[in-house]
Structures are given as structure tokens and as C-alpha cells.
Design a protein around this motif. Structure first.
Motif, PDB file in Angstrom:
ATOM      1  N   ASN A  75       8.165 -10.088  -2.422  1.00  0.00           N
ATOM      2  CA  ASN A  75       7.090  -9.310  -3.043  1.00  0.00           C
ATOM      3  C   ASN A  75       5.722  -9.856  -2.643  1.00  0.00           C
ATOM      4  O   ASN A  75       4.799  -9.088  -2.361  1.00  0.00           O
ATOM      5  CB  ASN A  75       7.244  -9.269  -4.562  1.00  0.00           C
ATOM      6  N   ALA A  76       5.598 -11.186  -2.616  1.00  0.00           N
ATOM      7  CA  ALA A  76       4.340 -11.796  -2.177  1.00  0.00           C
ATOM      8  C   ALA A  76       4.082 -11.482  -0.707  1.00  0.00           C
ATOM      9  O   ALA A  76       2.958 -11.155  -0.318  1.00  0.00           O
ATOM     10  CB  ALA A  76       4.376 -13.309  -2.411  1.00  0.00           C
ATOM     11  N   LEU A  77       5.131 -11.542   0.116  1.00  0.00           N
ATOM     12  CA  LEU A  77       4.973 -11.236   1.539  1.00  0.00           C
ATOM     13  C   LEU A  77       4.545  -9.783   1.730  1.00  0.00           C
ATOM     14  O   LEU A  77       3.661  -9.489   2.526  1.00  0.00           O
ATOM     15  CB  LEU A  77       6.267 -11.522   2.296  1.00  0.00           C
ATOM     16  N   VAL A  81       1.132  -8.826   3.649  1.00  0.00           N
ATOM     17  CA  VAL A  81       1.213  -8.009   4.861  1.00  0.00           C
ATOM     18  C   VAL A  81       0.505  -6.666   4.665  1.00  0.00           C
ATOM     19  O   VAL A  81      -0.062  -6.104   5.604  1.00  0.00           O
ATOM     20  CB  VAL A  81       2.691  -7.815   5.279  1.00  0.00           C
ATOM     21  N   SER A  82       0.500  -6.167   3.425  1.00  0.00           N
ATOM     22  CA  SER A  82      -0.105  -4.853   3.160  1.00  0.00           C
ATOM     23  C   SER A  82      -1.582  -4.810   3.517  1.00  0.00           C
ATOM     24  O   SER A  82      -2.121  -3.739   3.803  1.00  0.00           O
ATOM     25  CB  SER A  82       0.079  -4.468   1.690  1.00  0.00           C
ATOM     26  N   ARG A  83      -2.241  -5.958   3.567  1.00  0.00           N
ATOM     27  CA  ARG A  83      -3.672  -5.999   3.904  1.00  0.00           C
ATOM     28  C   ARG A  83      -3.962  -5.457   5.291  1.00  0.00           C
ATOM     29  O   ARG A  83      -5.036  -4.957   5.546  1.00  0.00           O
ATOM     30  CB  ARG A  83      -4.190  -7.425   3.812  1.00  0.00           C
ATOM     31  N   ARG A  84      -3.000  -5.594   6.200  1.00  0.00           N
ATOM     32  CA  ARG A  84      -3.233  -5.162   7.582  1.00  0.00           C
ATOM     33  C   ARG A  84      -2.560  -3.830   7.915  1.00  0.00           C
ATOM     34  O   ARG A  84      -2.618  -3.373   9.051  1.00  0.00           O
ATOM     35  CB  ARG A  84      -2.779  -6.237   8.562  1.00  0.00           C
ATOM     36  N   CYS A  85      -1.913  -3.216   6.936  1.00  0.00           N
ATOM     37  CA  CYS A  85      -1.182  -1.967   7.189  1.00  0.00           C
ATOM     38  C   CYS A  85      -2.044  -0.759   6.867  1.00  0.00           C
ATOM     39  O   CYS A  85      -2.911  -0.812   6.001  1.00  0.00           O
ATOM     40  CB  CYS A  85       0.092  -1.928   6.337  1.00  0.00           C
ATOM     41  N   PRO A  86      -1.773   0.358   7.554  1.00  0.00           N
ATOM     42  CA  PRO A  86      -2.522   1.582   7.244  1.00  0.00           C
ATOM     43  C   PRO A  86      -2.196   2.067   5.837  1.00  0.00           C
ATOM     44  O   PRO A  86      -1.145   1.724   5.280  1.00  0.00           O
ATOM     45  CB  PRO A  86      -2.028   2.574   8.299  1.00  0.00           C
ATOM     46  N   ILE A  98       9.960  -3.560   8.901  1.00  0.00           N
ATOM     47  CA  ILE A  98       9.599  -4.094  10.222  1.00  0.00           C
ATOM     48  C   ILE A  98       8.307  -4.901  10.129  1.00  0.00           C
ATOM     49  O   ILE A  98       8.178  -5.955  10.747  1.00  0.00           O
ATOM     50  CB  ILE A  98       9.459  -2.955  11.265  1.00  0.00           C
ATOM     51  N   ASP A  99       7.356  -4.411   9.322  1.00  0.00           N
ATOM     52  CA  ASP A  99       6.112  -5.168   9.125  1.00  0.00           C
ATOM     53  C   ASP A  99       6.408  -6.540   8.527  1.00  0.00           C
ATOM     54  O   ASP A  99       5.797  -7.534   8.913  1.00  0.00           O
ATOM     55  CB  ASP A  99       5.151  -4.408   8.204  1.00  0.00           C
ATOM     56  N   LEU A 100       7.361  -6.597   7.596  1.00  0.00           N
ATOM     57  CA  LEU A 100       7.716  -7.880   6.985  1.00  0.00           C
ATOM     58  C   LEU A 100       8.413  -8.795   7.985  1.00  0.00           C
ATOM     59  O   LEU A 100       8.155  -9.996   8.023  1.00  0.00           O
ATOM     60  CB  LEU A 100       8.610  -7.654   5.767  1.00  0.00           C
ATOM     61  N   LEU A 101       9.290  -8.217   8.804  1.00  0.00           N
ATOM     62  CA  LEU A 101       9.973  -9.018   9.823  1.00  0.00           C
ATOM     63  C   LEU A 101       8.993  -9.587  10.843  1.00  0.00           C
ATOM     64  O   LEU A 101       9.211 -10.668  11.381  1.00  0.00           O
ATOM     65  CB  LEU A 101      11.024  -8.170  10.556  1.00  0.00           C
TER      66      LEU A 101
END
Length: 143
Positions: A75-77, A81-86, A98-101
Motif C-alpha cells: 500500500n505504501a509502495l 509510485v502513484s506520484r509519477r503515474c498519470p 507493472i508500475d509497482l514491479l
């Protein structure tokens, strides 16, 4: 937290002990590590996948029996990661598995520090206030 502060937080949580100065550390086996140039001599978790993976294993993130910490970490990851996602039309980040991987060492390190409870509470409150401000701005813009 800076990457250096995260590095120190993880090292201390992994039973490394600072010996009076950031350049001198004792590892869990008792061996002294010293950097004569004055730099930190504990493992470089934010920049080394190998060091970070060893910390993740130590905390049990690769152990299927450690569900609570694994959920906190993922959940923290996802949040980091959400900061850089559209974002979608409603403003929510579109984070895929895939973004998490593909999370960087820095992202994984921050998520680990948050999951083990070493992230300062003050920063979380400030971030929540900023998030509320952003949410209110979005609400006001739609009216």
C-alpha cells in the motif's frame, strides 16, 4: 525524509548501530564499517537494489506468512509510485501492478520506511493536509 535519512532509518531497524559518527557503523554481526572520507558506511538502501532486497528479506516482505507488513508495504509502495503515474478524469492516479514491479530503489526504500513505521508522523500530517488542500481545489474548480 531525505534518502540519507531513510538509509539510516532502515540501517538502524536492521540492527546496524552508528558508532558516534555517520561514517562509522557496527553491523549486526559486530563488524565495524568505517568510511575515512566521512560518508555513511552502512548499506546504501536508496541506491542499491541488492542492499534494499536484503532489508526487505530481513523484514519478511518475501515471506508469505508476514501478511500484515506485506500489505502495509505494498500500500505504501502504491502511494509512492502513484506520484509519477498519470491521473484519470477524476484525478486519481492510475497505478498498475507493472508500475509497482518497476518501482525504483528510491520508491521501494520510501515504501519500506513507511511500512516499518519509521516515517516521521509530522510529514504524514503535512502530506494529508496538502492532499486535502488539493482535493478542495479540485472540488472548487468543478463548481
Amino acid at each position: 525524509m531525505t534518502p540519507e535519512q531513510q538509509r539510516i532509518a532502515i540501517a538502524e531497524a536492521c540492527d546496524w548501530e552508528m558508532m558516534g559518527h555517520i561514517s562509522k557503523w557496527k553491523d549486526p554481526s559486530g563488524k565495524i564499517h568505517e568510511n575515512w572520507a566521512g560518508f555513511c558506511s552502512c548499506p546504501d538502501y536508496p541506491r542499491s537494489f541488492k542492499d534494499l532486497r536484503e532489508a526487505e528479506i530481513k523484514f519478511g516482505l518475501h515471506d508469505t506468512d508476514n501478511l500484515e507488513l506485506r500489505v502495509k508495504w505494498i500500500n505504501a509502495l502504491r502511494m509512492v509510485v502513484s506520484r509519477r503515474c498519470p491521473k484519470n478524469n477524476s484525478g486519481s492516479p492510475m497505478v498498475s501492478d507493472i508500475d509497482l514491479l518497476n518501482a525504483s530503489e528510491e520508491e521501494r526504500c520510501e515504501a519500506l520506511v513507511r511500512a516499518i513505521g519509521k516515517w516521521p508522523k509530522k510529514n504524514l500530517q503535512t502530506q494529508n493536509q496538502q492532499n486535502k488542500g488539493t482535493k478542495n481545489e479540485r472540488t472548487n474548480n468543478t463548481n
